[in-house]
Each structure stands twice: as C-alpha cells, then as structure tokens.
Design a protein around this motif. Sequence first.
Motif, PDB file in Angstrom:
ATOM      1  N   TYR A  82       0.888  -1.222   0.219  1.00  0.00           N
ATOM      2  CA  TYR A  82       0.042  -0.018   0.076  1.00  0.00           C
ATOM      3  C   TYR A  82       0.631   1.310  -0.125  1.00  0.00           C
ATOM      4  O   TYR A  82       1.956   1.006   0.421  1.00  0.00           O
ATOM      5  N   ALA A  83       0.343   2.288  -0.537  1.00  0.00           N
ATOM      6  CA  ALA A  83       1.224   3.533  -0.744  1.00  0.00           C
ATOM      7  C   ALA A  83       0.526   4.534  -0.275  1.00  0.00           C
ATOM      8  O   ALA A  83      -0.787   4.737  -0.459  1.00  0.00           O
ATOM      9  N   SER A  84       0.932   5.533   0.312  1.00  0.00           N
ATOM     10  CA  SER A  84       0.353   6.889   0.567  1.00  0.00           C
ATOM     11  C   SER A  84       0.086   7.610  -0.723  1.00  0.00           C
ATOM     12  O   SER A  84       1.040   7.438  -1.645  1.00  0.00           O
ATOM     13  N   SER A  85      -0.748   8.474  -0.675  1.00  0.00           N
ATOM     14  CA  SER A  85      -0.952   9.261  -2.095  1.00  0.00           C
ATOM     15  C   SER A  85       0.251  10.506  -2.411  1.00  0.00           C
ATOM     16  O   SER A  85       0.381  10.585  -3.450  1.00  0.00           O
ATOM     17  N   THR A  86       0.921  10.554  -1.323  1.00  0.00           N
ATOM     18  CA  THR A  86       1.902  11.347  -1.578  1.00  0.00           C
ATOM     19  C   THR A  86       3.274  10.679  -1.940  1.00  0.00           C
ATOM     20  O   THR A  86       4.468  11.281  -1.975  1.00  0.00           O
ATOM     21  N   ALA A  87       3.537   9.179  -1.823  1.00  0.00           N
ATOM     22  CA  ALA A  87       4.335   8.436  -2.103  1.00  0.00           C
ATOM     23  C   ALA A  87       4.967   8.716  -3.410  1.00  0.00           C
ATOM     24  O   ALA A  87       4.165   8.921  -4.449  1.00  0.00           O
TER      25      ALA A  87
ATOM     26  N   GLN B 102      -2.508  -0.530  -3.845  1.00  0.00           N
ATOM     27  CA  GLN B 102      -3.801   0.440  -3.642  1.00  0.00           C
ATOM     28  C   GLN B 102      -2.920   1.516  -2.835  1.00  0.00           C
ATOM     29  O   GLN B 102      -1.936   1.655  -2.249  1.00  0.00           O
ATOM     30  N   VAL B 103      -3.715   2.867  -3.196  1.00  0.00           N
ATOM     31  CA  VAL B 103      -3.267   4.198  -2.670  1.00  0.00           C
ATOM     32  C   VAL B 103      -4.147   4.606  -1.683  1.00  0.00           C
ATOM     33  O   VAL B 103      -5.497   4.565  -2.007  1.00  0.00           O
ATOM     34  N   VAL B 104      -3.645   5.104  -0.631  1.00  0.00           N
ATOM     35  CA  VAL B 104      -4.622   5.594   0.355  1.00  0.00           C
ATOM     36  C   VAL B 104      -4.255   6.897   0.901  1.00  0.00           C
ATOM     37  O   VAL B 104      -2.903   7.258   0.859  1.00  0.00           O
TER      38      VAL B 104
END
Length: 259
Positions: free
Chosen positions: A130-135, A188-190
């Motif tokens: 999973y990745a943060s939206s700012t990754a 997924q991006v969260v």
Amino acid sequence: MTAGSHKTALSAVHASDETDGVVVLTLNHPPANALSNSLVSDLTAKLETLANGPHAPALVLTGAGERFFCAGGDMKEAVDFDADSMAERMKSFHALLCALENYPRPLVCAVNGWCVGGGIEMTLFADAAYASSTARFVFPEIKHGMLPAVKGIAQVREILGDRAARRLLLGGEPIDAFAAKTMGIVDQVVKQDDLHATALADARKAAAKPPAVFAALKRALHSGTASWPVEEQLRVTVADARTVFIDPAARDAREGFNG
C-alpha cells in the motif's frame, strides 16, 4: 516470542511487539531510511529470526516518518567503497531480498513517502503493498553510476513486465503513487493518515489464514518454480500436501468449510 525481544538501542530497524499475530518492522535510519550496511544486516537478521521462530507472525514493513519509506542504498557509505566493498554490499542486499522472498507468513509493505531503488525491490517481494497518495517511486541508479541487484531487477520484470521495467530502470525518472499502482508496484493508494491502519488490517486478516497453507502457496508462487523439472514440482506438491493435511489450523479450516 514477541518482536520486542529483538529491539536494541542502536537498531536501524524497530520491531513492535506482536499484536493480533502481526509485527511491524520500521526502517529507522534518519534522515531518509537509506539502506546502510547496518540496516540491511539488521533487517535480514530480524526476518530470519522471526521466520524461524515457533510461530512466525505476519509483518508490516514501513519507514519512520512520512517523507521516506526507503531512500535506497546509502550513498554516504558508498562514497568510501571500493569494488570489493561494493561486491560485499550487493551480497548482503541479495541475502535481504531472499529473506523477504522466503518469509513464510504474510508480508505487507506500507510505503509512506519516497521509495527509491532498493526500496522498490523490497516492496515487490511483499505479498501486498500500500502507498500513501504522496508516495513517489524511482530507480535512480543509472544516473548515479550504481546498479540494482539482479534478483531485484528480475522481480521488477516478473511483476511489472518488460516495458515498465525498462522505463523505470533505464529511464531513472520518478513516478507518483497512482502510476505505481497502475504498473503493479503497489495494490492500493490511500491517504497518508489511513496508510498504517490499512496495512495493519490486511496483515491481521492474512495472519488468520492457516500458516502451513500460506507458506506452501508462497513457495509455489516463487517465479523459479515454473522452471523446475516436473518431478521436483511433484515432490514439493506431495510434501506440502502432507504438511498441510496434518496442520491443525488447516484442519480447522477444512472442518469449518465442510460444516
């Protein structure tokens, strides 16, 4: 055994206590969680210790802070390397990738910022990511006169395909989290605030699955198994079937299904 027993004051990898069958491993090498020799050896040792314990937990792998999951190889160390030192460093990182690949229980990555070079390679050996939206994701090695590990390159090509692998490795340009999801680097991006909880929830859910079945499936999913002789494929299939059949958790799952 809880992961808390593996903590040391100078550790570059912090291990949480085990909760609900999950241990969180946090890369903690300020300012950017770069892959120093000590971090690589520490993370490898923790993975092997947890894997060989009586009840290996599910893992969430993340980075301290919000700006960097992992900045890739530690360039400050590399400045002082000679060819022999670099070769030893690559052997150590190869061993880390093997430890990630061979970890028998669920392994989830929570990418909380920049994910550079070896950080991407580690992410691609996770069962879910999973990745943060700012990754942001980048393989900068081609611009810095460095090389990724061949095992990592092979995994990039295996999971992302030839065209995407060439774009990332030969281009050396960063992509955002949504492009990484499209390519298949992450699932997924969260939102940043939801990243940790999302990864933990997935790891807890996976941790509840029968350990013997999970481990057997992970072994079979290794890319190298496709090239095994059919006799070896059959041998491993039979051996895993025997293990799964006598595993108490797998038996309970079968009885629950039949009931």
